[in-house]
Design an enzyme around this catalytic site. Structure first.
Site, short mmCIF file in Angstrom:
data_model
loop_
_atom_site.label_atom_id
_atom_site.label_comp_id
_atom_site.label_asym_id
_atom_site.label_seq_id
_atom_site.Cartn_x
_atom_site.Cartn_y
_atom_site.Cartn_z
N ASN A 1 -66.12 -100.97 28.38
CA ASN A 1 -66.62 -99.88 27.77
C ASN A 1 -67.11 -98.95 29.49
O ASN A 1 -66.79 -99.71 30.57
CB ASN A 1 -68.00 -100.24 27.17
CG ASN A 1 -68.96 -101.25 27.84
OD1 ASN A 1 -69.45 -100.90 28.80
ND2 ASN A 1 -69.01 -102.63 27.25
N LYS B 1 -83.37 -102.91 15.62
CA LYS B 1 -82.90 -103.96 16.48
C LYS B 1 -84.29 -104.70 16.86
O LYS B 1 -83.90 -106.03 17.11
CB LYS B 1 -82.27 -103.09 17.69
CG LYS B 1 -81.53 -103.99 18.56
CD LYS B 1 -80.69 -103.23 19.85
CE LYS B 1 -79.88 -104.27 20.49
NZ LYS B 1 -78.89 -103.52 21.39
N LYS C 1 -47.59 -110.32 28.71
CA LYS C 1 -47.84 -108.90 28.60
C LYS C 1 -47.08 -108.30 27.14
O LYS C 1 -45.87 -108.88 27.16
CB LYS C 1 -47.23 -108.06 29.73
CG LYS C 1 -47.32 -106.76 29.71
CD LYS C 1 -46.59 -105.78 30.64
CE LYS C 1 -46.83 -103.89 30.35
NZ LYS C 1 -46.34 -103.57 31.54
N ASP D 1 -68.97 -105.79 21.58
CA ASP D 1 -69.19 -106.17 20.08
C ASP D 1 -68.08 -107.06 19.45
O ASP D 1 -68.18 -107.72 18.59
CB ASP D 1 -69.79 -105.24 19.12
CG ASP D 1 -70.90 -104.64 19.38
OD1 ASP D 1 -71.83 -105.37 20.12
OD2 ASP D 1 -70.95 -103.27 19.43
#
Length: 402
Positions: free
Chosen positions: A210, A337, A289, A279
């Site tokens: 990310n 949360k 590969k 996640d």
């Protein structure tokens, strides 16, 4: 606390110079030895004689005006100081220092300094929040400089907002706290901070990750160390250096981060999870590969461990703080949360808001606590946010220990 301390006051040009005169007087009254360097712009507002009379020392202006032929003034001043304070600190001097420019007495002296350097900014509210200025703040913080945050109020330009030089009395209190070792409020406390992204391998050349830069977590780790904490920084792959005085534990995957945090968790006092942990991870990791082929390719994913949830289940004395990077329904997701993960506080931000996304030097966060209180913070540098989070964490820790 300041009796006999050597304070080098660097005064740059702005209407707030008049406060620097009062600051010189009050510092001298505390017993500190004060020497002053003025920029040419500062002399447009106040004469050197004012500072000379109040400090009872020569005022330095010109790099080439050596008052003692046996000494090089800017080197001698840099070596003499126990603390260097730039007040007011203009956008100009902040930009010079961030880029290593030495073209006057102040900037030349500061490049030679090894003692702590503090900046007390004073400028127009829009100048203060300009991306270039914010970037320079962040650069200087990474260099080890510290800031006396400006206050909000009526500015000389007519605007009302953040940019007023902090009042002399409060600046002196900050300096006194710095020299008072008992103000290390997290001394003997173990703080775990997670930071950065994780990488989940697909094959030897590809992975899922990310946009997290790690800046927020690294700022918290550095601030915690400055407060005397024993800091363990568990970091995913980032391109920034670890702060001084922090034990860095490098990891890549979510599983590695989970194991690293768990190994440090039992005797921790505060745990702050800023890391953007994946996640999901590929269900199958290929040894070689994966070659492209005609048609579509599907990647099957499975859940990674929910680290905050697992820590919440094991929590006993620890203050547990999580982060929530959201794009909508900030209150709902953050409060949910907080309850689900058994956390003591959730720091939430809308990453789509200007100045609050991944990789920025600023952030806009809201602090949600178990007692139901919600604290909305304005746009701040990430280091300012770090200070607010740790102040809240210390208060929660004190409540836990009662």
């Amino acid at each position: 606390m300041l009796n006999g301390k050597n304070i080098l006051l660097c005064v740059t040009g702005g209407i707030a110079v008049y406060k620097a005169v009062a600051l010189t007087s009050k510092l001298t009254q505390t017993g500190a030895n004060v020497k002053v360097i003025m920029s040419e712009s500062a002399m447009q507002f106040v004469t050197p004689l004012s500072f000379q009379a109040l400090s009872r020392n020569d005022v330095y202006i010109d790099t080439f005006d050596e008052k003692d032929s046996k000494k090089i003034a800017h080197i001698d001043l840099a070596d003499w100081a126990d603390l260097i304070l730039i007040a007011p600190a203009t956008a100009n001097i902040i930009g010079k220092l961030a880029n290593g420019i030495a073209d006057d007495m102040i900037s030349t002296t500061l490049l030679a300094a090894t003692s702590p350097v503090w900046l007390a900014p004073a400028m127009n509210v829009h100048m203060y929040s300009h991306p270039a200025v914010m970037k320079n703040f962040d650069t200087l913080y990474q260099f080890g400089y510290r800031f006396v945050e400006p206050s909000e109020g009526y500015l000389a330009c007519g605007y009302v907002g953040k940019g007023r030089l902090e009042e002399p009395e409060k600046i002196i209190n900050h300096i006194a706290d710095f020299f008072d070792g008992s103000k290390k409020v997290l001394k003997n406390k173990k703080v775990i901070v997670t930071a950065g992204p994780t990488r989940e391998k697909i094959d030897p050349v590809r992975y899922l990750t990310n946009h997290s830069s790690g800046k927020m977590g690294y700022a918290i780790a550095e601030e915690a160390a400055s407060l005397g904490a024993d800091v363990r920084l568990v970091s995913g792959p980032v391109s920034i250096d670890a702060p001084a005085g922090v034990q860095l534990i490098k990891v890549e995957s979510a599983e590695e981060m989970y194991q690293a945090v768990l190994s440090q968790y039992d005797d921790a006092d505060i745990v702050i999870k800023t890391a953007a942990v994946a996640d999901y991870k590929p269900k199958k990791v290929y040894k070689h590969k994966v070659k492209k082929k005609s048609g579509e390719e599907y990647l099957e994913l499975e859940r990674t461990k929910d680290i905050l949830f697992e820590l919440g289940k094991r929590k006993n004395k620890q203050v547990l703080i999580g982060f929530a990077a959201e794009t909508e329904k900030l209150d709902d997701y953050a409060i949910g949360k907080l309850e689900k993960k058994n956390a003591d506080m959730i720091v939430a931000n809308n990453v789509t808001a200007e100045g609050a996304g991944f990789g920025t030097d600023t952030n806009i966060v809201t602090l949600y606590k178990r007692n139901g209180s919600i604290d909305h913070l304005p746009l701040m540098s990430k280091h300012e946010v770090a200070a607010k989070i740790l102040d809240a964490a210390n208060r929660l820790l004190k409540d836990e220990q009662k």
